[in-house]
Design a protein around this motif. Structure first.
Motif, mmCIF file in Angstrom:
data_model
loop_
_atom_site.group_PDB
_atom_site.id
_atom_site.type_symbol
_atom_site.label_atom_id
_atom_site.label_comp_id
_atom_site.label_asym_id
_atom_site.label_seq_id
_atom_site.Cartn_x
_atom_site.Cartn_y
_atom_site.Cartn_z
ATOM 1 N N TYR A 12 8.172 -8.203 1.996
ATOM 2 C CA TYR A 12 7.755 -8.955 2.945
ATOM 3 C C TYR A 12 8.157 -10.354 3.260
ATOM 4 O O TYR A 12 7.955 -11.089 1.919
ATOM 5 C CB TYR A 12 6.330 -8.831 3.109
ATOM 6 N N GLY A 20 5.334 -10.034 -9.251
ATOM 7 C CA GLY A 20 5.452 -8.479 -8.736
ATOM 8 C C GLY A 20 6.628 -8.134 -8.407
ATOM 9 O O GLY A 20 7.362 -7.146 -8.635
ATOM 10 N N TRP A 226 5.887 0.032 9.511
ATOM 11 C CA TRP A 226 6.599 0.982 8.727
ATOM 12 C C TRP A 226 7.691 1.948 9.072
ATOM 13 O O TRP A 226 8.576 2.051 8.410
ATOM 14 C CB TRP A 226 5.539 1.639 8.023
ATOM 15 N N ALA A 229 10.391 -0.378 8.537
ATOM 16 C CA ALA A 229 10.833 -0.854 7.192
ATOM 17 C C ALA A 229 11.647 0.264 6.364
ATOM 18 O O ALA A 229 12.455 0.243 5.750
ATOM 19 C CB ALA A 229 9.776 -1.398 6.288
ATOM 20 N N ASN A 232 15.223 1.272 6.445
ATOM 21 C CA ASN A 232 16.240 0.441 5.596
ATOM 22 C C ASN A 232 16.899 1.332 4.603
ATOM 23 O O ASN A 232 18.192 1.058 4.357
ATOM 24 C CB ASN A 232 15.464 -0.684 5.122
ATOM 25 N N TYR A 233 16.176 2.462 4.056
ATOM 26 C CA TYR A 233 16.929 3.172 3.121
ATOM 27 C C TYR A 233 18.191 3.841 3.515
ATOM 28 O O TYR A 233 18.818 4.441 2.550
ATOM 29 C CB TYR A 233 15.797 4.024 2.278
ATOM 30 N N HIS A 264 4.896 5.830 1.792
ATOM 31 C CA HIS A 264 6.170 6.676 1.211
ATOM 32 C C HIS A 264 6.151 7.961 1.045
ATOM 33 O O HIS A 264 7.115 8.789 0.959
ATOM 34 C CB HIS A 264 6.875 5.901 -0.020
ATOM 35 N N GLY A 287 3.036 0.243 -11.691
ATOM 36 C CA GLY A 287 1.767 -0.429 -11.491
ATOM 37 C C GLY A 287 1.808 -1.938 -10.879
ATOM 38 O O GLY A 287 2.762 -2.375 -10.735
ATOM 39 N N TRP A 288 0.655 -2.530 -11.107
ATOM 40 C CA TRP A 288 0.607 -3.773 -10.379
ATOM 41 C C TRP A 288 0.631 -4.912 -11.825
ATOM 42 O O TRP A 288 -0.049 -4.564 -13.033
ATOM 43 C CB TRP A 288 -0.781 -4.069 -9.884
ATOM 44 N N TRP A 289 1.133 -5.834 -11.621
ATOM 45 C CA TRP A 289 1.103 -7.118 -12.363
ATOM 46 C C TRP A 289 -0.263 -7.675 -12.144
ATOM 47 O O TRP A 289 -0.524 -8.110 -10.734
ATOM 48 C CB TRP A 289 2.314 -8.127 -12.574
HETATM 49 N N1 MSP Z 1 7.217 -4.801 2.702
HETATM 50 C C1 MSP Z 1 6.762 -3.663 2.351
HETATM 51 C C2 MSP Z 1 7.342 -2.660 1.598
HETATM 52 C C3 MSP Z 1 8.503 -1.929 2.496
HETATM 53 S S1 MSP Z 1 9.165 -0.563 1.782
HETATM 54 C C4 MSP Z 1 10.066 0.193 2.909
HETATM 55 C C5 MSP Z 1 5.855 -4.475 0.905
HETATM 56 N N2 MSP Z 1 6.187 -5.675 0.841
HETATM 57 S S2 MSP Z 1 5.471 -6.518 -0.408
HETATM 58 O O1 MSP Z 1 6.447 -7.619 -0.459
HETATM 59 O O2 MSP Z 1 4.171 -6.533 -0.069
HETATM 60 O O3 MSP Z 1 5.631 -5.623 -1.665
HETATM 61 C C6 MSP Z 1 6.936 -5.348 -2.259
HETATM 62 C C7 MSP Z 1 6.984 -4.434 -3.355
HETATM 63 O O4 MSP Z 1 6.510 -5.418 -4.299
HETATM 64 C C8 MSP Z 1 6.097 -3.286 -3.399
HETATM 65 O O5 MSP Z 1 6.631 -2.232 -4.133
HETATM 66 C C9 MSP Z 1 5.009 -3.762 -4.126
HETATM 67 O O6 MSP Z 1 4.032 -2.787 -4.713
HETATM 68 C C10 MSP Z 1 5.346 -4.679 -5.080
HETATM 69 N N3 MSP Z 1 4.283 -5.714 -5.657
HETATM 70 C C11 MSP Z 1 3.797 -6.632 -4.864
HETATM 71 N N4 MSP Z 1 2.674 -7.113 -5.642
HETATM 72 C C12 MSP Z 1 3.015 -6.557 -6.819
HETATM 73 C C13 MSP Z 1 2.277 -6.767 -8.175
HETATM 74 N N5 MSP Z 1 1.501 -7.783 -8.245
HETATM 75 N N6 MSP Z 1 2.659 -6.045 -9.351
HETATM 76 C C14 MSP Z 1 3.913 -5.175 -9.436
HETATM 77 N N7 MSP Z 1 4.309 -4.815 -7.996
HETATM 78 C C15 MSP Z 1 3.657 -5.482 -6.846
HETATM 79 O O7 MSP Z 1 5.077 -3.736 0.366
#
Ligand code: MSP
Length: 509
Positions: A12, A20, A226, A229, A232-233, A264, A287-289
């Motif tokens: 975004y 992340g 969505w 977005a 894009n793929y 997705h 997963g997430w950081w």
């Molecule tokens: N714009 C949408 C995705 C559209 S894909 C067609 C979006 N953007 S985002 O900026 O919020 O996140 C982008 C990616 O970074 C996502 O896969 C998301 O899971 C990942 N992460 C965002 N924060 C995160 C963490 N703290 N840890 C790991 N990855 C995470 O979602």
């Protein structure tokens, strides 16, 4: 031949990159580089998601045009990719004409086929999430914090017939247990599909949202983020053109766990099916950081600038840390202590030390040239056997996304090389006049050099710069393909090694 096509989520454009975002790019890059080393032609796409309410709001707050805000954020994200040595082949921005054209083409196609219809909708709308919400989303009778302000609105909108595809989607997910990795996430999707799917509202009236792609069949509306977005793929690889099949279907969509369901795993396969396109071959869901127990995100306020870490410790160190630390699928807590510990123990002490010992001894005892190995006793045999096991395990782990376990195994091997040096003690034998000791010194140097060469080759996808540097110091060329370069041999015989360097300097915190 079809390319191996991998994508990341597009980030975004409403804030700066954080750990992340950086992690996902590094993960995708390691997958891409591993495939290339194995002889695959790869197409690696990443990009920026620029439309939507949040971007419009942020731009207003800053008093700039949304496009200007996106341009400056795009500079930050592409700068991050460059600084982290991400080898993406393309970078797509959803405000690019090539993308907008395809979004409109798909919308028009689906509209013409009767997959999109207009209806009046009355419901609760979450401004923060930019979506309609339902009574069942309430917690203890209240709207959860996540939704922000929720208001009741009635408006005419366009809807996509998601519900028609529910049974088909369930069959598809059940028929291919490999499509989502880790496989247990498929269960979560199937769980979600136990409730009937509602059709998806895919439009926003322009009075409410201007910053989006206009519907081709009604200029009073823009499309929902969505629906924009996800496209894009395929927009970036020329949907509708001859070369499209060179990349599509995608091999891995690499995404975080928060955007698997529904975007997705539900919207996207149904959009593809409705448009008559082949489905993704795989999803790699990480997963997430976390930081201090919370997801690192712009809204939580807990973020970490990946570039600060990369500047301080080097991009390769950052890449190593995130790949070594995270088990795909699980969350990981970031801590500076852990980062420093891995840096010192594994990179500086195990790897860096081995490189400097080897260079130092080769220069002192062998005039700076890698000698020939002439002895093959138990210590040498052990190292070779360890190598065979390490090599096999590393490749196998990398093929099933067990990057942390593969790296763990490789560093055990590197520690083993240090132990081998300790066992042979070339620094003591070099003082002896016995010719058999001289042979042992040569052999020890040759074995350490070969072990290091092979380790650097295996490390290439994770630490491309450091690996090339090590190979250069060993008098070898950088590793472009794994193939027979991973076989134990005598390829360094006579190679002129470089001057001793400190690859991982001590960091004063
Ligand atoms: N714009 C949408 C995705 C559209 S894909 C067609 C979006 N953007 S985002 O900026 O919020 O996140 C982008 C990616 O970074 C996502 O896969 C998301 O899971 C990942 N992460 C965002 N924060 C995160 C963490 N703290 N840890 C790991 N990855 C995470 O979602």
């Amino acid at each position: 031949m079809k390319n191996f096509y991998i994508t990341t989520a597009i980030d975004y454009a409403n804030g700066s990159p954080h750990l992340g975002h950086a992690y996902e790019k590094v993960l995708a890059d390691v997958v891409a580089r591993t495939q290339r080393l194995q002889g695959q032609k790869v197409h690696f796409l990443t990009g920026l998601d620029e439309h939507g309410q949040k971007v419009q709001q942020s731009a207003r707050k800053e008093g700039v045009e949304p496009q200007a805000l996106c341009d400056s954020i795009a500079d930050e994200f592409t700068g991050m990719c460059r600084d982290l040595d991400i080898s993406n082949d393309d970078y797509v921005r959803t405000t690019e004409p090539r993308h907008k054209r395809i979004v409109q083409k798909i919308l028009q196609d689906l509209y013409d086929r009767g997959e999109i219809y207009k209806a009046e909708y009355k419901g609760y709308y979450s401004v923060r999430q930019e979506q309609f919400v339902q009574e069942k989303d309430k917690e203890d009778g209240e709207w959860p914090e996540l939704f922000g302000e929720v208001t009741e609105i009635t408006e005419e909108n366009y809807f996509f017939k998601l519900s028609n595809y529910q049974d088909w989607l369930i069959d598809w997910l059940k028929s291919d247990e490999e499509v989502i990795f880790p496989a247990y996430r498929t269960k979560q999707v199937l769980e979600f599909l136990k409730d009937p799917l509602n059709d998806l509202c895919i439009s926003r009236p322009k009075e409410r949202l201007e910053w989006g792609i206009e519907l081709p069949f009604d200029s009073g509306y823009v499309t929902y983020v969505w629906f924009d977005a996800l496209v894009n793929y395929i927009s970036a690889i020329g949907y509708g053109e001859d070369h499209f099949d060179k990349n599509w279907p995608v091999d891995h969509h690499i995404i975080g766990k928060d955007i698997l369901v529904p975007a997705h795993a539900i919207y996207w396969p149904i959009m593809l099916k409705a448009a008559g396109l082949p489905l993704p071959k795989g999803y790699l869901v990480h997963g997430w950081w976390m930081m201090k127990g919370a997801k690192m995100s712009k809204s939580s306020g807990e973020t970490l600038d990946p570039l600060e870490l990369a500047q301080k410790y080097g991009a390769d160190t950052f890449r190593y840390f995130v790949m070594r630390e995270m088990t795909i699928g699980q969350d990981s807590d970031f801590s500076q202590e852990l980062f420093s510990t891995r840096y010192t123990a594994e990179l500086a002490n195990d790897l860096g030390n081995l490189v400097s010992r080897f260079l130092n001894m080769t220069s002192r005892y062998s005039q700076g040239k890698v000698p020939v190995s002439t002895i093959d006793e138990d210590p040498e045999k052990n190292v070779r056997e360890n190598w065979a096991a390490t090599h096999a395990e590393y490749i196998s782990q990398f093929s099933k996304f067990g990057f942390n376990r593969g790296l763990e195994k490789l560093f055990e091997f590197i520690r083993g090389l240090n132990q081998y040096a300790g066992l042979r003690e070339p620094w003591k034998l070099a003082k002896s006049d016995d010719p058999s000791d001289a042979e042992k010194v040569s052999t020890a140097l040759a074995v350490m050099g070969e072990g290091l060469r092979l380790s650097a080759c295996l490390l290439t996808p994770v630490m491309p710069t450091i690996s090339s540097k090590i190979l250069e110091l060993l008098g070898s060329s950088s590793c472009d393909t794994w193939d027979d370069r991973l076989c134990w041999g005598n390829s360094l015989d006579g190679a002129v090694v470089g001057e001793k360097v400190i690859l991982f300097p001590r960091i004063e915190d």
